[in-house]
Design a protein around this motif. Structure first.
Motif, PDB file in Angstrom:
ATOM      1  N   PRO A  56       0.777  -1.240   0.000  1.00 24.20           N
ATOM      2  CA  PRO A  56       0.000   0.000   0.000  1.00 24.20           C
ATOM      3  C   PRO A  56       0.811   1.293   0.000  1.00 24.20           C
ATOM      4  N   GLU A  57       2.129   1.227   0.166  1.00 26.43           N
ATOM      5  CA  GLU A  57       2.889   2.462   0.338  1.00 26.43           C
ATOM      6  C   GLU A  57       2.733   3.413  -0.845  1.00 26.43           C
ATOM      7  N   ARG A  58       2.886   2.887  -2.067  1.00 24.22           N
ATOM      8  CA  ARG A  58       2.785   3.743  -3.257  1.00 24.22           C
ATOM      9  C   ARG A  58       1.364   4.279  -3.403  1.00 24.22           C
ATOM     10  N   ALA A  59       0.368   3.409  -3.182  1.00 25.21           N
ATOM     11  CA  ALA A  59      -1.019   3.858  -3.294  1.00 25.21           C
ATOM     12  C   ALA A  59      -1.323   4.944  -2.274  1.00 25.21           C
ATOM     13  N   LEU A  60      -0.837   4.786  -1.057  1.00 24.10           N
ATOM     14  CA  LEU A  60      -1.069   5.805  -0.026  1.00 24.10           C
ATOM     15  C   LEU A  60      -0.437   7.128  -0.428  1.00 24.10           C
ATOM     16  N   ALA A  61       0.751   7.072  -1.014  1.00 27.26           N
ATOM     17  CA  ALA A  61       1.410   8.305  -1.460  1.00 27.26           C
ATOM     18  C   ALA A  61       0.607   8.980  -2.568  1.00 27.26           C
ATOM     19  N   ASP A  62       0.111   8.193  -3.517  1.00 28.25           N
ATOM     20  CA  ASP A  62      -0.692   8.766  -4.609  1.00 28.25           C
ATOM     21  C   ASP A  62      -1.985   9.380  -4.070  1.00 28.25           C
ATOM     22  N   LEU A  63      -2.639   8.689  -3.156  1.00 23.73           N
ATOM     23  CA  LEU A  63      -3.891   9.196  -2.593  1.00 23.73           C
ATOM     24  C   LEU A  63      -3.659  10.474  -1.798  1.00 23.73           C
ATOM     25  N   THR A  64      -2.570  10.507  -1.049  1.00 22.50           N
ATOM     26  CA  THR A  64      -2.252  11.722  -0.290  1.00 22.50           C
ATOM     27  C   THR A  64      -2.000  12.886  -1.232  1.00 22.50           C
ATOM     28  N   ALA A  65      -1.310  12.624  -2.346  1.00 18.82           N
ATOM     29  CA  ALA A  65      -1.057  13.677  -3.329  1.00 18.82           C
ATOM     30  C   ALA A  65      -2.361  14.203  -3.921  1.00 18.82           C
ATOM     31  N   MET A  66      -3.374  13.320  -4.068  1.00 20.25           N
ATOM     32  CA  MET A  66      -4.663  13.739  -4.608  1.00 20.25           C
ATOM     33  C   MET A  66      -5.583  14.324  -3.538  1.00 20.25           C
ATOM     34  N   GLY A  67      -5.108  14.395  -2.290  1.00 17.39           N
ATOM     35  CA  GLY A  67      -5.857  15.086  -1.245  1.00 17.39           C
ATOM     36  C   GLY A  67      -6.534  14.203  -0.226  1.00 17.39           C
ATOM     37  N   GLN A  68      -6.318  12.866  -0.281  1.00 21.97           N
ATOM     38  CA  GLN A  68      -6.977  11.980   0.676  1.00 21.97           C
ATOM     39  C   GLN A  68      -5.944  11.049   1.307  1.00 21.97           C
ATOM     40  N   ALA A  69      -5.424  11.450   2.449  1.00 25.26           N
ATOM     41  CA  ALA A  69      -4.514  10.599   3.211  1.00 25.26           C
ATOM     42  C   ALA A  69      -5.361   9.575   3.961  1.00 25.26           C
ATOM     43  N   VAL A  70      -5.545   8.412   3.368  1.00 24.77           N
ATOM     44  CA  VAL A  70      -6.485   7.415   3.884  1.00 24.77           C
ATOM     45  C   VAL A  70      -6.147   7.043   5.324  1.00 24.77           C
ATOM     46  N   GLY A  71      -7.183   7.034   6.160  1.00 22.46           N
ATOM     47  CA  GLY A  71      -7.006   6.745   7.574  1.00 22.46           C
ATOM     48  C   GLY A  71      -6.648   7.958   8.407  1.00 22.46           C
ATOM     49  N   ARG A  72      -6.467   9.095   7.765  1.00 26.33           N
ATOM     50  CA  ARG A  72      -6.048  10.314   8.475  1.00 26.33           C
ATOM     51  C   ARG A  72      -6.934  11.499   8.059  1.00 26.33           C
ATOM     52  N   ALA A  73      -8.241  11.317   8.180  1.00 26.99           N
ATOM     53  CA  ALA A  73      -9.169  12.404   7.862  1.00 26.99           C
ATOM     54  C   ALA A  73      -8.816  13.633   8.689  1.00 26.99           C
ATOM     55  N   PRO A  74      -8.957  14.844   8.129  1.00 29.05           N
ATOM     56  CA  PRO A  74      -8.457  16.044   8.796  1.00 29.05           C
ATOM     57  C   PRO A  74      -9.232  16.462  10.034  1.00 29.05           C
ATOM     58  N   SER A  75     -10.442  15.942  10.234  1.00 26.44           N
ATOM     59  CA  SER A  75     -11.241  16.337  11.395  1.00 26.44           C
ATOM     60  C   SER A  75     -12.300  15.277  11.644  1.00 26.44           C
ATOM     61  N   PRO A  76     -13.024  15.354  12.770  1.00 26.09           N
ATOM     62  CA  PRO A  76     -14.110  14.397  13.020  1.00 26.09           C
ATOM     63  C   PRO A  76     -15.232  14.461  11.982  1.00 26.09           C
ATOM     64  N   GLN A  77     -15.267  15.496  11.156  1.00 26.22           N
ATOM     65  CA  GLN A  77     -16.259  15.553  10.084  1.00 26.22           C
ATOM     66  C   GLN A  77     -15.975  14.553   8.969  1.00 26.22           C
ATOM     67  N   GLY A  78     -14.794  13.974   8.965  1.00 23.58           N
ATOM     68  CA  GLY A  78     -14.442  13.011   7.933  1.00 23.58           C
ATOM     69  C   GLY A  78     -14.107  13.687   6.619  1.00 23.58           C
ATOM     70  N   TRP A  79     -14.103  12.894   5.551  1.00 20.07           N
ATOM     71  CA  TRP A  79     -13.787  13.416   4.225  1.00 20.07           C
ATOM     72  C   TRP A  79     -15.005  14.109   3.635  1.00 20.07           C
ATOM     73  N   PRO A  80     -14.812  15.255   3.020  1.00 16.70           N
ATOM     74  CA  PRO A  80     -15.958  15.998   2.469  1.00 16.70           C
ATOM     75  C   PRO A  80     -16.583  15.275   1.288  1.00 16.70           C
ATOM     76  N   ASP A  81     -17.796  15.724   0.915  1.00 13.51           N
ATOM     77  CA  ASP A  81     -18.576  14.996  -0.073  1.00 13.51           C
ATOM     78  C   ASP A  81     -18.995  15.833  -1.267  1.00 13.51           C
ATOM     79  N   ARG A  82     -18.576  17.077  -1.328  1.00 10.28           N
ATOM     80  CA  ARG A  82     -19.011  17.943  -2.418  1.00 10.28           C
ATOM     81  C   ARG A  82     -17.907  18.065  -3.469  1.00 10.28           C
ATOM     82  N   GLN A  83     -18.319  18.290  -4.710  1.00 12.12           N
ATOM     83  CA  GLN A  83     -17.385  18.383  -5.824  1.00 12.12           C
ATOM     84  C   GLN A  83     -16.311  19.437  -5.599  1.00 12.12           C
ATOM     85  N   ASP A  84     -16.701  20.592  -5.081  1.00 14.09           N
ATOM     86  CA  ASP A  84     -15.753  21.698  -4.924  1.00 14.09           C
ATOM     87  C   ASP A  84     -14.604  21.347  -3.980  1.00 14.09           C
TER      88      ASP A  84
END
Length: 435
Positions: free
Chosen positions: A337-365
């Motif tokens: 998973p190391e490479r996939a995690l790096a790619d996902l983090t680059a695209m804005g989603q560090a899986v398992g490390r949501a930025p707040s208790p609100q979780g990952w946002p759901d809107r296009q913007d």
């Protein structure tokens, strides 16, 4: 909507992309609900559980200096759990169920953003979310609230009633984090009219629910930490003791504002950034009529005409969904998973490390800023270079979208100069980037 379009919409909006429209069948609604009713379950027997992770974390916190070996053990447990989860999601015959689990795991976010929860994200998902994702919301709510991952993430494990036996002896007090998020995020929502007094009273009620210590390692209720006296939460009275938790969670689960809050989030996630009012109302009504039966709620959502009438491209995929969909489409294992995690983090989603208790946002913007778009194209190019000679993008597009594929995308793929370029264009296309 014609049958082919309905098949494509079912596959790409409500699942993690299928390899073929034929797998959806003639009745997309039945395909969706059948997966929720009879899911292929993730085998978690060989994965770290919350008890072992809690003990490892406790040892780490007791050490005078950080221990690299113990932290590495937690990281390896995370990677093992994530690798197994991803491979299951790539291979599963019930991808809709996996999307459903991902929604509820995000609703009840636990993130590895501090030492106490470094290894707790996947035990929380496996123990609190997966077993209860298609039961009653009150049961899911309780499992999520008292799980060690949530108690640590939102600091209730350190919350002590000021007038409790331990509070008077140790001079420590309340932490309101879990109480606040329980009201704002997990149940009634911010528009329900609760007050700061309600938050504080709920925090008093939640004292005593902890992960244990060296003398009492099991998570649960510790009376010596519990604030005595009656608590008043949103107009209702609750007494002392562990039974008060079940009473308040049952009442919050049955509150009309909870039905509205959950319905809005579900429709926004699965259908549209601006949820159609009639669809949201129908989902909320079914929740209330069935006492929070999540399968019935799903039936109201996926059985409603408005869930199928909004033509693609629709919702933007989060990066993790995007990557999983690509691997499902290509029938390609994820590997380490190391490479996939790096790619996902680059695209804005560090899986398992949501930025707040609100979780990952759901809107296009939230996902399509200029830099994020560039990173998605770079990811598509990397996937194209790596797998372009392993699959025929033109054939995959026909299998997965059929006549629902736009003329523009079809022509671009047909004119590609190589297999790598064709796959890149498919993965970067509006049809694939959206669900």
């Amino acid at each position: 909507m014609n049958p082919a379009s309905a098949q494509a919409l079912a596959s790409h909006r409500f699942g993690l992309s299928q390899i073929s429209l034929a797998s959806v069948g003639a009745d997309p609604r039945a395909w969706v609900m059948g997966q929720l009713q009879r899911p292929a379950l993730l085998d978690t027997r060989d994965l770290p559980d919350s008890t072992s992770v809690t003990e490892t974390t406790r040892r780490l916190r007791q050490m005078p200096e950080p221990d690299g070996e113990v932290r590495q053990r937690l990281r390896e447990g995370n990677q093992q759990a994530l690798r197994l989860r991803w491979q299951h999601q790539i291979e599963t015959p019930t991808p809709v169920y996996e999307r459903w689990v991902m929604f509820w795991a995000n609703h009840f976010t636990v993130a590895a953003t501090k030492g106490a929860t470094l290894g707790m994200v996947w035990p929380f998902e496996n123990e609190a979310i997966r077993p209860h994702a298609t039961g009653r919301f009150a049961t899911l709510l309780r499992a999520a609230t008292v799980h060690p991952g949530m108690l640590l993430y939102l600091d209730n494990a350190q919350s002590i009633g000021p007038q409790s036996r331990q509070g008077q002896r140790r001079g420590r007090g309340l932490n309101e984090n879990l109480a606040r998020e329980l009201l704002e995020l997990h149940t009634v929502g911010v528009r329900a009219g609760y007050t700061q007094t309600d938050v504080r009273e709920l925090a008093r009620l939640l004292t005593g629910w902890t992960v244990g210590n060296e003398q009492r390692p099991a998570p649960g209720f510790v009376a010596a930490l519990h604030e005595p006296g009656v608590k008043q939460v949103m107009g209702r009275s609750y007494g002392e003791g562990p039974q008060a938790l079940d009473e308040v969670l049952t009442n919050l689960a049955r509150h009309p504002a909870t039905a509205e809050h959950l319905a809005h989030k579900l429709v926004q996630h699965f259908v549209a950034d601006e949820p159609p009012a009639a669809l949201t109302k129908a989902v909320a009504r079914r929740y209330e009529d069935t006492d929070g039966d999540l399968l019935q709620m799903a039936d109201a959502l996926f059985g409603h005409e408005q869930a199928w009438s909004l033509h693609p491209p629709g919702k933007v995929r989060r990066p993790e969904e995007l990557m999983l969909s690509a691997h499902r489409l290509l029938q390609m294992p994820m590997g380490r998973p190391e490479r996939a995690l790096a790619d996902l983090t680059a695209m804005g989603q560090a899986v398992g490390r949501a930025p707040s208790p609100q979780g990952w946002p759901d809107r296009q913007d939230d996902w399509l800023g200029p830099d994020a778009l560039l990173k998605r194209v770079e990811w598509a190019m990397s996937m194209g270079r790596g797998a372009g000679n392993l699959a025929d993008a033109r054939q995959l597009a026909d299998l997965a979208w059929g006549p629902a594929l736009s003329t523009d995308t079809r022509q671009q793929i047909a004119r590609a100069e190589s297999g790598a370029q064709a796959l890149t264009l498919l993965l970067a296309s509006p049809e694939f980037q959206r669900r």
